[in-house]
Design an enzyme around this catalytic site. Structure first.
Site, mmCIF file in Angstrom:
data_model
loop_
_atom_site.group_PDB
_atom_site.id
_atom_site.type_symbol
_atom_site.label_atom_id
_atom_site.label_comp_id
_atom_site.label_asym_id
_atom_site.label_seq_id
_atom_site.Cartn_x
_atom_site.Cartn_y
_atom_site.Cartn_z
ATOM 1 C CG HIS A 233 -42.672 11.887 -165.807
ATOM 2 N ND1 HIS A 233 -41.585 12.389 -165.063
ATOM 3 C CD2 HIS A 233 -42.353 11.143 -166.832
ATOM 4 C CE1 HIS A 233 -40.638 11.933 -165.643
ATOM 5 N NE2 HIS A 233 -40.992 11.321 -166.515
ATOM 6 C CB CYS B 132 -42.919 13.533 -160.298
ATOM 7 S SG CYS B 132 -43.410 13.260 -162.201
ATOM 8 C CG HIS C 85 -36.661 21.216 -166.758
ATOM 9 N ND1 HIS C 85 -36.142 19.822 -166.631
ATOM 10 C CD2 HIS C 85 -35.507 22.007 -166.741
ATOM 11 C CE1 HIS C 85 -35.072 19.537 -166.782
ATOM 12 N NE2 HIS C 85 -34.515 20.910 -166.841
HETATM 13 P P1 5GP Z 1 -31.411 20.784 -166.606
HETATM 14 O O1 5GP Z 1 -29.934 20.797 -166.259
HETATM 15 O O2 5GP Z 1 -31.836 19.168 -166.740
HETATM 16 O O3 5GP Z 1 -31.897 21.533 -167.861
HETATM 17 O O4 5GP Z 1 -32.154 21.512 -165.403
HETATM 18 C C1 5GP Z 1 -32.236 21.252 -164.207
HETATM 19 C C2 5GP Z 1 -32.232 22.244 -163.371
HETATM 20 O O5 5GP Z 1 -32.904 21.887 -162.148
HETATM 21 C C3 5GP Z 1 -30.921 22.703 -162.808
HETATM 22 O O6 5GP Z 1 -30.978 24.121 -163.185
HETATM 23 C C4 5GP Z 1 -30.833 22.505 -161.455
HETATM 24 O O7 5GP Z 1 -30.499 23.850 -160.509
HETATM 25 C C5 5GP Z 1 -32.362 22.623 -160.912
HETATM 26 N N1 5GP Z 1 -32.477 21.772 -159.844
HETATM 27 C C6 5GP Z 1 -32.089 20.451 -159.507
HETATM 28 N N2 5GP Z 1 -32.517 20.110 -158.383
HETATM 29 C C7 5GP Z 1 -33.369 20.907 -157.777
HETATM 30 C C8 5GP Z 1 -34.320 20.923 -156.691
HETATM 31 O O8 5GP Z 1 -34.316 20.077 -155.941
HETATM 32 N N3 5GP Z 1 -35.091 22.084 -156.645
HETATM 33 C C9 5GP Z 1 -34.972 23.166 -157.689
HETATM 34 N N4 5GP Z 1 -35.633 24.023 -157.068
HETATM 35 N N5 5GP Z 1 -34.128 23.103 -158.488
HETATM 36 C C10 5GP Z 1 -33.352 22.077 -158.774
HETATM 37 ZN ZN ZN Z 2 -41.537 13.522 -163.636
#
Ligand code: 5GP
Ligand code: ZN
Length: 113
Positions: free
Chosen positions: A46, A7, A99
């Site tokens: 969200h 968010c 996401h």
């Molecule tokens: P999940 O593990 O929830 O499927 O994916 C979260 C993703 O968010 C991860 O691939 C991680 O690298 C990415 N991520 C986490 N924090 C940030 C951030 O501050 N900026 C960006 N661009 N990506 C992020």
């Molecule tokens: Zn959110």
């Protein structure tokens, strides 16, 4: 949502490398890319994961899917790409804002898990 990382990214309070935006979606490059192209597509509204996607307006859900196709074209992923949405602890979801990962630019592994 006040304390949600994505968010804050959508609001511009945390910087990101934007690749796409429309009225309901925002897409940006993953900070820790797992492939030459690694983009995250999120709804601006969200919801915590795909398990709650039914809480989104159906137009927003359609916009998310359409955005994925547009981004793949924009990023020239004509050779293929993978779309992943981790949901909950067993899937190692680390950010609780829905996401979709778009992964491409190389041949993906044969297994998904
Ligand atoms: P999940 O593990 O929830 O499927 O994916 C979260 C993703 O968010 C991860 O691939 C991680 O690298 C990415 N991520 C986490 N924090 C940030 C951030 O501050 N900026 C960006 N661009 N990506 C992020
Ligand atoms: Zn959110």
């Amino acid at each position: 949502m006040a304390d949600c990382l994505f968010c804050k990214i959508v609001a511009g309070d945390i910087p990101s490398t934007k690749v796409y935006e429309d009225e309901s979606c925002y897409a940006f490059r993953d900070i820790n890319p797992q492939a030459p192209t690694h983009i995250l597509v999120v709804p601006k509204a969200h919801v915590s994961s795909i398990a709650q996607i039914g809480d989104l307006n159906k137009d927003v859900i359609a916009d998310l899917m359409t955005a994925i196709g547009r981004i793949a074209e924009q990023e020239r992923l004509e050779n293929g790409f993978r779309v992943v949405s981790n949901c909950g602890p067993d899937a190692c979801q680390s950010v609780p804002h829905l996401h979709f990962h778009i992964l491409g630019g190389r041949k993906m592994g044969e297994t998904m898990a």
